[in-house]
Design a protein around this motif. Structure first.
Motif, mmCIF file in Angstrom:
data_model
loop_
_atom_site.group_PDB
_atom_site.id
_atom_site.type_symbol
_atom_site.label_atom_id
_atom_site.label_comp_id
_atom_site.label_asym_id
_atom_site.label_seq_id
_atom_site.Cartn_x
_atom_site.Cartn_y
_atom_site.Cartn_z
ATOM 1 N N GLU A 39 0.857 -1.196 0.000
ATOM 2 C CA GLU A 39 0.000 0.000 0.000
ATOM 3 C C GLU A 39 0.888 1.240 0.000
ATOM 4 N N GLY A 50 -18.209 8.114 -0.250
ATOM 5 C CA GLY A 50 -19.391 8.634 0.447
ATOM 6 C C GLY A 50 -19.619 7.957 1.793
ATOM 7 N N TYR A 52 -21.191 5.368 2.786
ATOM 8 C CA TYR A 52 -22.449 4.672 3.052
ATOM 9 C C TYR A 52 -22.205 3.206 2.703
ATOM 10 N N ARG A 102 -14.026 5.490 6.014
ATOM 11 C CA ARG A 102 -12.963 4.622 5.503
ATOM 12 C C ARG A 102 -11.730 4.707 6.405
ATOM 13 N N ASP A 283 -12.434 -1.380 -7.537
ATOM 14 C CA ASP A 283 -12.480 -0.364 -8.602
ATOM 15 C C ASP A 283 -11.484 -0.650 -9.727
#
Ligand SMILES: Cc1cc2nc3c(=O)[nH]c(=O)nc-3n(C[C@H](O)[C@H](O)[C@H](O)COP(=O)(O)OP(=O)(O)OC[C@H]3O[C@@H](n4cnc5c(N)ncnc54)[C@H](O)[C@@H]3O)c2cc1C
Length: 381
Positions: A39, A50, A52, A102, A283
């Motif tokens: 990472e 967002g 959610y 996050r 993604d």
């Protein structure tokens, strides 16, 4: 528990430690494989998202060991959309989801992955991947390493997409890129509601997260930001605030960090789940329009898919070629329809006229709204 003799130092290397990479590292390490996760950032850190978290991924996160119940997170069960003109469409979210940053979720997953035996290298930017299944070479700023299998979990966009010459990186698509912007804010806003307000060239969402805070995130055409001289406040005043709901909202929020987090080069062009013999997840494999509120769940679901297929190859039960074919098939079966539906909805919502038309058409038909919502989501896993 590596079963085939090999000189590669790791069975699996995951490039990128977001939700897809962290969950896959954890699951593969729990199965006894030698796993390294690379990472480029250092945990904990904020992400443009967002925040959610759709209900479908909650059982999975609990199985991973994330103590969602102990965190007492806001439960979000209502949604509302508005067109740039201010016309609203309100509906119940069935089954809804939770609000969780996050910053907190990724930090928890990294601890769990390490506890499961995965090696997590932070501040480790991958520069290049070469080689083939069984013998990959990964070049990082901190030196090279070898792995039998490489998984691409680097998110929306990275230098590695250029190296692989992925189609969406072609210069002719640059004008189709979006920017993503995110703040944590204090606001006078219901804690069980996610609101999505559209504006010319994008839309902005707000919903509650932990500790009494709210996450406000939006997606805007890159060109709109350029037209505003690259200035975020200008974009908000000149473009977002034309929606009366957004004008009121932006006027009452108190940002909790000095500057918003901004990312460029957000694309919704089709991607492929396998390229250069690298299995992609999250993604990196394909991005769903954020209006679905489901990209995080898709990243987690894809991690589970990796953890199902990669071991079969590592144990020598299928060839690399079969792995690539089967993984791509399974990935498309799980995600393609959701991505396509999200894409169509996003196209409508980006334009004032069509978003107003869509909202007007859907208002009398709550079942149609529930149907469209369902088409962007999967079953609990
Ligand atoms: C504006 C906006 C709002 C959104 N809202 C929601 C929402 O409310 N709900 C929802 O479910 N989804 C939402 N999404 C989508 C969601 O954020 C993503 O789908 C999700 O983060 C994907 O996770 P990931 O693991 O694939 O990638 P990421 O979480 O982006 O992780 C990728 C990681 O790879 C690292 N990396 C990149 N390149 C390298 C490299 N070369 N070497 C090493 N590391 C590298 C990055 O630092 C990053 O940590 C939203 C997206 C946007 C843009």
């Amino acid at each position: 528990m590596s079963e085939s003799p090999t000189s590669a130092a790791y069975d699996v290397a995951l490039i990128g430690g977001g939700l897809a990479g962290l969950a896959a590292a954890l699951l593969l390490a729990r199965q006894g494989f030698r796993v390294v996760l690379l990472e480029k950032m250092t945990y904990p850190f904020h992400k443009v998202c967002g925040e959610y978290l759709a209900e479908e991924s909650l059982p999975f996160l609990k199985r991973l060991g994330v103590p969602l119940e102990a965190w007492d997170l806001p439960r979000i069960q209502r949604a509302c959309f508005s067109s740039p003109q201010g016309r609203e469409l309100a509906f119940a979210l069935k089954p809804g989801g939770l609000g969780l940053s996050r910053y907190r979720l990724d930090a928890e997953l990294v601890q769990l992955a390490r506890a499961a035996g995965a090696e997590v290298r932070e501040g480790c930017m991958v520069q290049r991947v070469s080689g083939n299944p069984g013998a990959f070479e990964i070049a990082t700023r901190e030196g090279n390493l070898q792995a039998r299998m490489v998984c691409g979990t680097w998110g929306k966009y990275a230098n590695l997409d250029l190296q692989l010459q992925r189609r969406f990186m072609q210069t002719r698509y640059r004008s189709q890129a979006f920017v993503g912007v995110k703040y944590h804010v204090q606001a006078d806003f219901p804690r069980d509601l996610v609101a999505l307000h559209s504006f010319e060239g994008g839309y902005c969402g707000i919903s509650a997260i932990e500790a009494g805070k709210f996450c406000l995130a939006y997606l805007a055409e890159g060109q709109k930001l350029k037209d505003c001289g690259g200035e975020i406040p200008e974009l908000q005043n000149r473009v977002l605030a034309r929606n009366p709901h957004l004008k009121a909202l932006l006027g009452q929020i108190t940002p909790l960090y000095a500057k918003p987090l901004v990312i460029a080069q957000v694309h919704f062009l089709p991607k492929s789940p396998v390229e250069g013999h690298i299995l992609m997840a999250g993604d990196t494999a394909g991005m769903i329009a954020p209006l679905s509120g489901n990209g995080m769940s898709m990243a987690l679901r894809a991690a589970a898919l990796l953890a199902e297929w990669v071991p079969i190859y590592l144990q020598g039960r299928i060839s690399a070629e079969q792995l690539e074919q089967q993984y791509a098939l399974a990935w498309n079966r799980l995600f393609l329809r959701r991505i396509q539906t999200g894409q169509i909805l996003q196209r409508f919502l980006r334009r004032p006229h069509s978003s107003d038309l869509l909202i007007r058409a859907l208002r009398p038909f709550p079942r149609a709204v529930a149907y469209l919502h369902g088409r962007t989501h999967g079953s609990p896993f």
